[in-house]
Design a protein around this motif. Structure first.
Motif, PDB file in Angstrom:
ATOM      1  N   SER A  37       2.820  -8.663   0.865  1.00 17.34           N
ATOM      2  CA  SER A  37       2.360  -8.347  -0.489  1.00 17.34           C
ATOM      3  C   SER A  37       2.960  -7.009  -0.904  1.00 17.34           C
ATOM      4  CB  SER A  37       0.837  -8.228  -0.534  1.00 17.34           C
ATOM      5  OG  SER A  37       0.243  -9.424  -0.134  1.00 17.34           O
ATOM      6  N   ASP A  39       1.991  -4.411  -3.240  1.00 19.27           N
ATOM      7  CA  ASP A  39       0.886  -4.027  -4.113  1.00 19.27           C
ATOM      8  C   ASP A  39       0.562  -2.536  -4.055  1.00 19.27           C
ATOM      9  OD1 ASP A  39      -0.185  -3.834  -1.605  1.00 19.27           O
ATOM     10  OD2 ASP A  39      -1.727  -5.359  -1.888  1.00 19.27           O
ATOM     11  N   GLU A  46       0.255  -7.158   7.780  1.00 21.14           N
ATOM     12  CA  GLU A  46       1.520  -7.519   7.146  1.00 21.14           C
ATOM     13  C   GLU A  46       2.683  -6.662   7.633  1.00 21.14           C
ATOM     14  OE1 GLU A  46       0.859  -9.435   2.876  1.00 21.14           O
ATOM     15  OE2 GLU A  46       0.465  -7.286   2.939  1.00 21.14           O
TER      16      GLU A  46
END
Length: 90
Positions: A37, A39, A46
Motif C-alpha cells: 500500500s 499511503d 508489507e
C-alpha cells in the motif's frame, strides 16, 4: 533484464543520498509478490522483507562523518515497479 535495471536504479539512488561511504555496505532490494500500500505509512508486514539501510554518511559539513539525524531507506520491487520509501528524521 528488468531486475538488473531496478537494482541499478536502487544503487544510484542510494549513492546520490550519501550511502556507500567508507564501510557503508550495499543497499539491498527485496522482491515482493504484490505491491505494498502506498499511503504514507510503512505498514507492518508489507515492508518487513525490505532490509532497512541506515548506514549513511554526511557529505557536508563533515564528509564521511555519521549523520546528525537518523534516516532509513527500504527498497521493494515487483514485476512492474521499484518502491523505495524513506524515513528522514529531523
Amino acid at each position: 533484464m528488468a531486475v538488473i535495471a531496478l537494482a541499478t536504479q536502487a544503487l544510484l539512488i542510494a549513492s546520490a543520498f550519501g550511502a556507500g561511504g567508507s564501510g557503508a555496505g550495499p543497499v539491498q532490494a527485496a522482491r515482493t509478490p504484490r505491491p505494498p500500500s502506498i499511503d504514507g505509512t510503512l505498514s507492518p508486514g508489507e515492508w518487513d522483507a525490505a532490509a532497512p539501510f541506515d548506514r549513511w554518511t554526511q557529505q557536508l559539513p563533515a564528509g564521511g562523518a555519521p549523520p546528525s539525524e537518523a534516516s532509513e531507506l527500504r527498497i521493494l520491487y515487483d514485476d512492474r515497479a521499484l518502491r523505495r520509501p524513506a524515513s528522514w528524521h529531523a
